[in-house]
Design a protein around this motif. Structure first.
Motif, short mmCIF file in Angstrom:
data_model
loop_
_atom_site.label_atom_id
_atom_site.label_comp_id
_atom_site.label_asym_id
_atom_site.label_seq_id
_atom_site.Cartn_x
_atom_site.Cartn_y
_atom_site.Cartn_z
N TYR A 106 17.86 -9.61 -1.42
CA TYR A 106 18.09 -8.55 -1.92
C TYR A 106 17.27 -7.62 -3.52
CZ TYR A 106 21.87 -8.83 0.49
OH TYR A 106 22.67 -8.89 1.59
N LEU A 107 17.48 -8.66 -4.42
CA LEU A 107 16.31 -8.56 -5.43
C LEU A 107 15.01 -8.64 -5.27
CD1 LEU A 107 18.28 -11.25 -7.36
CD2 LEU A 107 18.47 -8.50 -7.70
N ALA A 108 14.68 -8.93 -3.86
CA ALA A 108 12.26 -8.89 -3.85
C ALA A 108 12.83 -8.07 -3.55
CB ALA A 108 12.72 -11.01 -2.40
N PHE A 109 13.46 -7.77 -1.99
CA PHE A 109 13.18 -6.35 -1.15
C PHE A 109 13.70 -4.93 -2.71
CE2 PHE A 109 15.15 -7.75 2.52
CZ PHE A 109 13.94 -8.05 3.61
N GLY A 110 14.49 -5.16 -3.49
CA GLY A 110 14.27 -3.94 -4.76
C GLY A 110 12.87 -4.19 -5.47
N ALA A 111 12.52 -5.29 -5.72
CA ALA A 111 11.61 -5.10 -6.72
C ALA A 111 10.11 -4.78 -5.89
CB ALA A 111 11.32 -6.61 -7.32
N VAL A 112 9.46 -5.29 -4.56
CA VAL A 112 8.60 -4.81 -4.07
C VAL A 112 9.13 -3.19 -4.09
CG1 VAL A 112 7.72 -4.40 -1.94
CG2 VAL A 112 8.40 -6.79 -2.89
N LEU A 113 10.25 -2.88 -3.71
CA LEU A 113 10.09 -1.04 -3.43
C LEU A 113 9.65 -0.48 -4.37
CD1 LEU A 113 12.77 -0.90 -1.27
CD2 LEU A 113 10.36 -0.57 -0.69
N LEU A 114 10.64 -1.47 -5.45
CA LEU A 114 10.25 -0.56 -7.16
C LEU A 114 8.27 -1.09 -7.40
CD1 LEU A 114 13.60 -1.47 -9.02
CD2 LEU A 114 12.87 0.66 -8.39
N VAL A 153 13.13 0.11 6.50
CA VAL A 153 13.30 -1.16 6.91
C VAL A 153 14.04 -1.97 6.30
CG1 VAL A 153 11.69 -3.06 8.87
CG2 VAL A 153 11.23 -0.67 8.52
N SER A 154 13.01 -2.61 4.58
CA SER A 154 13.63 -3.76 4.32
C SER A 154 14.92 -2.83 4.03
CB SER A 154 12.87 -3.36 2.88
OG SER A 154 13.08 -2.43 2.57
N THR A 155 15.51 -1.84 3.56
CA THR A 155 17.13 -1.68 4.10
C THR A 155 18.84 -1.95 4.71
OG1 THR A 155 16.01 0.12 1.92
CG2 THR A 155 18.56 0.09 3.42
N ARG A 169 0.46 -1.03 0.21
CA ARG A 169 0.40 0.14 0.46
C ARG A 169 1.28 1.40 -0.21
NH1 ARG A 169 -4.72 -0.55 4.62
NH2 ARG A 169 -6.60 -0.61 2.47
N SER A 170 0.39 2.41 -0.54
CA SER A 170 1.08 3.20 -1.18
C SER A 170 1.22 3.72 0.44
CB SER A 170 0.59 4.47 -1.98
OG SER A 170 -0.33 4.42 -1.61
N GLU A 171 0.69 4.31 1.95
CA GLU A 171 1.27 4.94 2.64
C GLU A 171 2.06 4.64 3.17
OE1 GLU A 171 -2.74 2.14 3.52
OE2 GLU A 171 -1.65 3.34 1.62
N TYR A 172 2.54 2.99 3.15
CA TYR A 172 3.34 2.07 3.43
C TYR A 172 4.83 1.41 2.95
CZ TYR A 172 -0.97 1.03 6.47
OH TYR A 172 -1.62 0.94 7.02
N ALA A 173 5.00 2.31 1.80
CA ALA A 173 6.21 2.35 1.42
C ALA A 173 7.29 2.99 1.17
CB ALA A 173 5.72 2.80 0.05
N GLY A 174 7.33 3.97 2.35
CA GLY A 174 8.36 4.70 3.04
C GLY A 174 9.18 4.11 3.62
#
Length: 176
Positions: free
Chosen positions: A162-170, A15-17, A5-10
């Motif tokens: 790393y790839l999964a976190f990055g893909a979710v964030l993108l 946290v994922s980083t 959800r967009s309100e939790y993306a930040g």
């Protein structure tokens, strides 16, 4: 399809980083010099456990720069150089995420979305650490990459994360 959800993306980006810094990008167990070695490589440090190797300390901890210097001139030097690049990328991601955490409104006013920046950095880390893992074991799928690493079992644990976190964030959509 949006996975967050967009309100939790930040929050997820920050946290994922931070979580990515705690996941080892490679775990290797192999035979060396008449004994066994377990190497757990985190983005910003390497922990080595040696069992039955006569001339080495049982446990040692190295940062990527020290590890690279130790391996300079060895067949695995390219893998350690790739590790340095991955560590630098993750250090930048950590700095961006810390700034984003502290100064959310300023970061969200950037011309680029900070969530996408962190996603791109995590994907880049995944790619670089995958290359470093391949070089450490000397190749993948029978292709000789010239790594000449230890014989043993190498598991690129963090690469998938790393790839999964990055893909979710993108893929996350930000509220504008």
């Amino acid at each position: 399809m949006v996975w967050v959800r967009s309100e939790y993306a930040g929050e997820l980006a920050v946290v994922s980083t931070w979580f990515a810094a705690l996941i080892p990008w490679n775990v290797l167990y192999g035979d060396a010099f008449g004994g066994s070695v377990l190497l757990v490589r985190f983005p910003l440090l390497e922990i080595q456990y040696a069992f039955g190797v006569p001339f080495t300390e049982a446990t040692s901890v190295r940062d990527p720069v020290s590890a690279y210097r130790l391996q300079a001139g060895q067949p695995v030097a390219d893998a350690y150089a790739a590790w340095l690049v991955g560590a630098a990328l993750l250090a930048v991601a950590l700095a961006v995420s810390a700034y984003y955490y502290r100064e959310e409104e300023r970061a969200e006013s950037w011309p680029v979305d900070p969530v996408s920046v962190l996603g791109g950095l995590l994907v880049a880390c995944g790619v670089v650490f995958a290359a470093a893992s391949a070089l450490l074991v000397g190749g993948v799928l029978g292709v000789d990459l010239g790594g000449g690493g230890l014989d043993g079992i190498s598991i690129p644990v963090g690469v998938a994360f790393y790839l999964a976190f990055g893909a979710v964030l993108l893929r996350a959509e930000q509220v504008t």
